[in-house]
Design a protein around this motif. Sequence first.
Motif, PDB file in Angstrom:
ATOM      1  N   LEU A   1      12.709  -5.824 -18.465  1.00  0.00           N
ATOM      2  CA  LEU A   1      13.727  -4.961 -17.787  1.00  0.00           C
ATOM      3  C   LEU A   1      14.331  -5.720 -16.597  1.00  0.00           C
ATOM      4  CD1 LEU A   1      12.083  -1.442 -18.055  1.00  0.00           C
ATOM      5  CD2 LEU A   1      13.733  -2.279 -19.607  1.00  0.00           C
ATOM      6  N   ASN A   2      13.759  -6.998 -16.351  1.00  0.00           N
ATOM      7  CA  ASN A   2      14.132  -7.718 -15.255  1.00  0.00           C
ATOM      8  C   ASN A   2      13.540  -6.898 -13.860  1.00  0.00           C
ATOM      9  OD1 ASN A   2      14.979  -9.834 -13.443  1.00  0.00           O
ATOM     10  ND2 ASN A   2      16.891  -8.892 -13.108  1.00  0.00           N
ATOM     11  N   ALA A   3      12.358  -6.422 -13.920  1.00  0.00           N
ATOM     12  CA  ALA A   3      11.588  -5.484 -13.098  1.00  0.00           C
ATOM     13  C   ALA A   3      10.355  -6.377 -12.556  1.00  0.00           C
ATOM     14  CB  ALA A   3      11.331  -4.229 -13.438  1.00  0.00           C
ATOM     15  N   GLN A   4       9.806  -5.744 -11.532  1.00  0.00           N
ATOM     16  CA  GLN A   4       8.379  -6.181 -11.119  1.00  0.00           C
ATOM     17  C   GLN A   4       7.371  -5.397 -11.866  1.00  0.00           C
ATOM     18  OE1 GLN A   4       7.945  -9.035  -9.280  1.00  0.00           O
ATOM     19  NE2 GLN A   4      10.008  -8.942  -9.383  1.00  0.00           N
ATOM     20  N   PRO A   5       6.113  -5.905 -12.220  1.00  0.00           N
ATOM     21  CA  PRO A   5       4.989  -5.062 -12.894  1.00  0.00           C
ATOM     22  C   PRO A   5       4.771  -3.908 -12.181  1.00  0.00           C
ATOM     23  CG  PRO A   5       4.568  -7.402 -13.164  1.00  0.00           C
ATOM     24  CD  PRO A   5       5.864  -7.350 -12.130  1.00  0.00           C
TER      25      PRO A   5
ATOM     26  N   ASP B   1       2.076   2.012  -6.451  1.00  0.00           N
ATOM     27  CA  ASP B   1       2.781   1.436  -7.681  1.00  0.00           C
ATOM     28  C   ASP B   1       3.327   2.577  -8.570  1.00  0.00           C
ATOM     29  OD1 ASP B   1       0.547   1.874  -8.953  1.00  0.00           O
ATOM     30  OD2 ASP B   1       0.089  -0.125  -9.246  1.00  0.00           O
ATOM     31  N   ALA B   2       4.338   2.062  -9.593  1.00  0.00           N
ATOM     32  CA  ALA B   2       4.672   3.167 -10.399  1.00  0.00           C
ATOM     33  C   ALA B   2       3.552   3.611 -11.345  1.00  0.00           C
ATOM     34  CB  ALA B   2       5.520   2.452 -11.464  1.00  0.00           C
TER      35      ALA B   2
ATOM     36  N   ARG C   1       2.369  -4.071 -19.293  1.00  0.00           N
ATOM     37  CA  ARG C   1       3.114  -3.922 -18.078  1.00  0.00           C
ATOM     38  C   ARG C   1       3.922  -5.054 -17.538  1.00  0.00           C
ATOM     39  NH1 ARG C   1       1.511   0.091 -15.286  1.00  0.00           N
ATOM     40  NH2 ARG C   1      -0.649  -0.074 -15.682  1.00  0.00           N
ATOM     41  N   THR C   2       3.129  -6.317 -17.695  1.00  0.00           N
ATOM     42  CA  THR C   2       4.093  -7.474 -17.461  1.00  0.00           C
ATOM     43  C   THR C   2       5.159  -7.701 -18.282  1.00  0.00           C
ATOM     44  OG1 THR C   2       1.918  -8.276 -16.279  1.00  0.00           O
ATOM     45  CG2 THR C   2       3.669  -9.926 -16.953  1.00  0.00           C
ATOM     46  N   LEU C   3       4.907  -7.594 -19.586  1.00  0.00           N
ATOM     47  CA  LEU C   3       5.950  -7.794 -20.667  1.00  0.00           C
ATOM     48  C   LEU C   3       7.174  -6.666 -20.560  1.00  0.00           C
ATOM     49  CD1 LEU C   3       3.622  -8.571 -23.413  1.00  0.00           C
ATOM     50  CD2 LEU C   3       5.014  -9.986 -22.439  1.00  0.00           C
ATOM     51  N   ALA C   4       6.791  -5.442 -20.116  1.00  0.00           N
ATOM     52  CA  ALA C   4       8.061  -4.521 -20.028  1.00  0.00           C
ATOM     53  C   ALA C   4       8.750  -4.790 -18.791  1.00  0.00           C
ATOM     54  CB  ALA C   4       7.206  -3.159 -19.876  1.00  0.00           C
ATOM     55  N   ALA C   5       7.923  -5.265 -17.576  1.00  0.00           N
ATOM     56  CA  ALA C   5       8.866  -5.768 -16.441  1.00  0.00           C
ATOM     57  C   ALA C   5       9.665  -7.105 -16.906  1.00  0.00           C
ATOM     58  CB  ALA C   5       7.850  -6.266 -15.499  1.00  0.00           C
TER      59      ALA C   5
ATOM     60  N   TYR D   1      10.429   2.805 -15.863  1.00  0.00           N
ATOM     61  CA  TYR D   1      10.697   1.701 -14.593  1.00  0.00           C
ATOM     62  C   TYR D   1      11.053   2.728 -13.548  1.00  0.00           C
ATOM     63  CZ  TYR D   1      13.618  -0.459 -11.189  1.00  0.00           C
ATOM     64  OH  TYR D   1      14.399  -0.593 -10.188  1.00  0.00           O
ATOM     65  N   VAL D   2      10.354   2.433 -12.357  1.00  0.00           N
ATOM     66  CA  VAL D   2      10.475   3.027 -11.026  1.00  0.00           C
ATOM     67  C   VAL D   2      10.924   2.231  -9.969  1.00  0.00           C
ATOM     68  CG1 VAL D   2       9.977   4.881  -9.181  1.00  0.00           C
ATOM     69  CG2 VAL D   2       9.009   5.038 -11.713  1.00  0.00           C
ATOM     70  N   ARG D   3      12.214   2.333  -9.157  1.00  0.00           N
ATOM     71  CA  ARG D   3      12.481   1.235  -8.340  1.00  0.00           C
ATOM     72  C   ARG D   3      11.507   1.415  -7.076  1.00  0.00           C
ATOM     73  NH1 ARG D   3      15.831   1.355  -4.036  1.00  0.00           N
ATOM     74  NH2 ARG D   3      16.497   3.409  -4.535  1.00  0.00           N
ATOM     75  N   GLN D   4      10.915   0.246  -6.536  1.00  0.00           N
ATOM     76  CA  GLN D   4       9.981   0.287  -5.847  1.00  0.00           C
ATOM     77  C   GLN D   4      10.326   1.048  -4.514  1.00  0.00           C
ATOM     78  OE1 GLN D   4       6.636  -0.818  -5.860  1.00  0.00           O
ATOM     79  NE2 GLN D   4       6.478   0.115  -3.933  1.00  0.00           N
ATOM     80  N   ASP D   5      11.513   0.835  -3.837  1.00  0.00           N
ATOM     81  CA  ASP D   5      12.083   1.569  -2.962  1.00  0.00           C
ATOM     82  C   ASP D   5      12.302   3.084  -3.151  1.00  0.00           C
ATOM     83  OD1 ASP D   5      11.776  -0.789  -1.546  1.00  0.00           O
ATOM     84  OD2 ASP D   5      14.234  -1.307  -1.488  1.00  0.00           O
ATOM     85  N   PHE D   6      12.205   3.521  -4.127  1.00  0.00           N
ATOM     86  CA  PHE D   6      12.357   4.933  -4.739  1.00  0.00           C
ATOM     87  C   PHE D   6      10.930   5.373  -4.803  1.00  0.00           C
ATOM     88  CE2 PHE D   6      13.360   8.506  -7.556  1.00  0.00           C
ATOM     89  CZ  PHE D   6      14.196   9.137  -6.954  1.00  0.00           C
ATOM     90  N   LEU D   7      10.025   4.802  -5.060  1.00  0.00           N
ATOM     91  CA  LEU D   7       8.475   5.561  -5.410  1.00  0.00           C
ATOM     92  C   LEU D   7       8.049   6.432  -4.428  1.00  0.00           C
ATOM     93  CD1 LEU D   7       6.534   5.101  -7.430  1.00  0.00           C
ATOM     94  CD2 LEU D   7       5.315   3.574  -5.963  1.00  0.00           C
ATOM     95  N   ASP D   8       8.295   6.364  -3.054  1.00  0.00           N
ATOM     96  CA  ASP D   8       7.822   7.158  -2.194  1.00  0.00           C
ATOM     97  C   ASP D   8       8.573   8.552  -2.051  1.00  0.00           C
ATOM     98  OD1 ASP D   8       5.988   5.213  -1.176  1.00  0.00           O
ATOM     99  OD2 ASP D   8       7.111   4.568   0.562  1.00  0.00           O
ATOM    100  N   GLN D   9       9.570   8.731  -2.759  1.00  0.00           N
ATOM    101  CA  GLN D   9      10.312   9.913  -3.130  1.00  0.00           C
ATOM    102  C   GLN D   9       9.830  10.512  -4.215  1.00  0.00           C
ATOM    103  OE1 GLN D   9      14.622   9.954  -2.686  1.00  0.00           O
ATOM    104  NE2 GLN D   9      14.492   8.028  -2.192  1.00  0.00           N
ATOM    105  N   LEU D  10       8.658  10.252  -4.884  1.00  0.00           N
ATOM    106  CA  LEU D  10       8.217  10.910  -6.095  1.00  0.00           C
ATOM    107  C   LEU D  10       6.630  11.089  -5.834  1.00  0.00           C
ATOM    108  CD1 LEU D  10       9.657   8.629  -8.863  1.00  0.00           C
ATOM    109  CD2 LEU D  10      10.522  10.964  -7.802  1.00  0.00           C
ATOM    110  N   THR D  11       6.318  12.487  -5.775  1.00  0.00           N
ATOM    111  CA  THR D  11       4.993  12.838  -5.836  1.00  0.00           C
ATOM    112  C   THR D  11       4.584  13.606  -7.065  1.00  0.00           C
ATOM    113  OG1 THR D  11       5.058  13.405  -3.169  1.00  0.00           O
ATOM    114  CG2 THR D  11       3.453  14.671  -4.483  1.00  0.00           C
ATOM    115  N   PRO D  12       3.617  13.025  -7.760  1.00  0.00           N
ATOM    116  CA  PRO D  12       3.403  13.536  -9.115  1.00  0.00           C
ATOM    117  C   PRO D  12       2.930  15.032  -8.974  1.00  0.00           C
ATOM    118  CG  PRO D  12       2.335  11.351  -8.776  1.00  0.00           C
ATOM    119  CD  PRO D  12       2.876  11.815  -7.396  1.00  0.00           C
ATOM    120  N   ALA D  13       3.607  15.409 -10.250  1.00  0.00           N
ATOM    121  CA  ALA D  13       3.054  17.107 -10.311  1.00  0.00           C
ATOM    122  C   ALA D  13       1.727  17.053 -10.933  1.00  0.00           C
ATOM    123  CB  ALA D  13       3.986  17.692 -11.574  1.00  0.00           C
TER     124      ALA D  13
END
Length: 398
Positions: free
Chosen positions: A76-80, A263-264, A69-73, A231-243
């Motif tokens: 992609l220049n993202a956060q874990p 988190d993602a 997870r850390t390496l993928a971040a 990757y899921v942008r942190q500010d977008f995460l609350d718009q996603l409710t897993p099926a």
Amino acid sequence: MPAPLTPDAIDALRARTPGAKTSIHFNHAGSSLPSAGTLEAIYGHLQREAAQGPMEAGVAARALTESARTLAARLLNAQPDEIALTTGNSPGWGAAFAAMAPWRPGDRILVGRHEWGGNLAAMRLRAERAGAVLETIPSDDSGCVDPEALAAMLDDRVRLIALTWLPANGGLINPAAAIGRVARQHGIPYFVDGAQAVGQLPIDVAEIGCDVLSGAGRKALRGPRGTGLLYVRQDFLDQLTPAFVDTHSAPLGADGQPQLRADAARLESAENSLALRCGLAHALQEALDIGLEAIRATIDAKAQTLRTEIAAIPGITVLDQGRELSGLVSFNLAGQEAAAVQRALAVQGITIGSNGVPYTPLDMQTRGLTQIARASVSYLTSDAEVARLLDGLRQLAR
């Protein structure tokens, strides 16, 4: 442009890649060749499972498996906490799409002409049930998705812009960041299918401006099949409710109610192969150690040479479009089906890929194509392998 890898560096990487000794592989866009280190990481965890028991081995190897997870971040220049570890590109992309709020009649989904067939299937199924519509963004004269045409299509009914960055049926690279600027300006969710890009191109999700980006472990990253990253942008995460949720993604709280993770990983499952995740972590570390700039320069140089030489063979038409090109070279040989070309080269010990309409239906239909052969390179590809492929194609073209 950064310098490509030196021949000595490529030889050293090939020496640590078992498949490079036994095959002439030009299907890296389908699945690349893992290194001995990646295989050892997988075997090592399987041995731990055999010796300690799978559950106990999972606890013992948690630091290693979570390092993916850390390496993928980093990649992609993202956060874990913006990274979900998945079982492949389509499962990750599909989980994010299925987690969006319900669709309504009249909602619009805008897609590039090169969208992956699996993504189209998921979008069409949901859209048709809800009365939403799927529309194609026009391409410019180079074949790329046109950001200006996209901007002209927008209204308050557009709920998603989806782009396949590097198509599966040709060498084109779409202008993902330019599309992202349009999406951000209008506040529209933006999904990028990066299956062919992850591990081949330097990627900065902040520069791209996407809300979601999916990738596969088995392609340019040279990781194991059955792995992927999302990757899921942190500010977008609350718009996603897993099926679908389980004890990992939404554990029950003291009140007995599911508590969605913040988190993602809310898009992950408790069930996964930790051995494959160990392999993915190793493959990610290798890519970072080599350097994505050097990987991109090497693949680009090899693909340009291959593309030019294939185009010079009488009877072969190179089908790549775009201004910036990837390591995938698509072509057809007059009078022969792509799958037949693939089989004939396999007899010579040379592996390529072939695609039909279902992989990229909008683009194939627009261009009047029913099939394409594709030869995709890696930074592992040697000059001798390129020569063997070209000789094989010249024989078939005679």
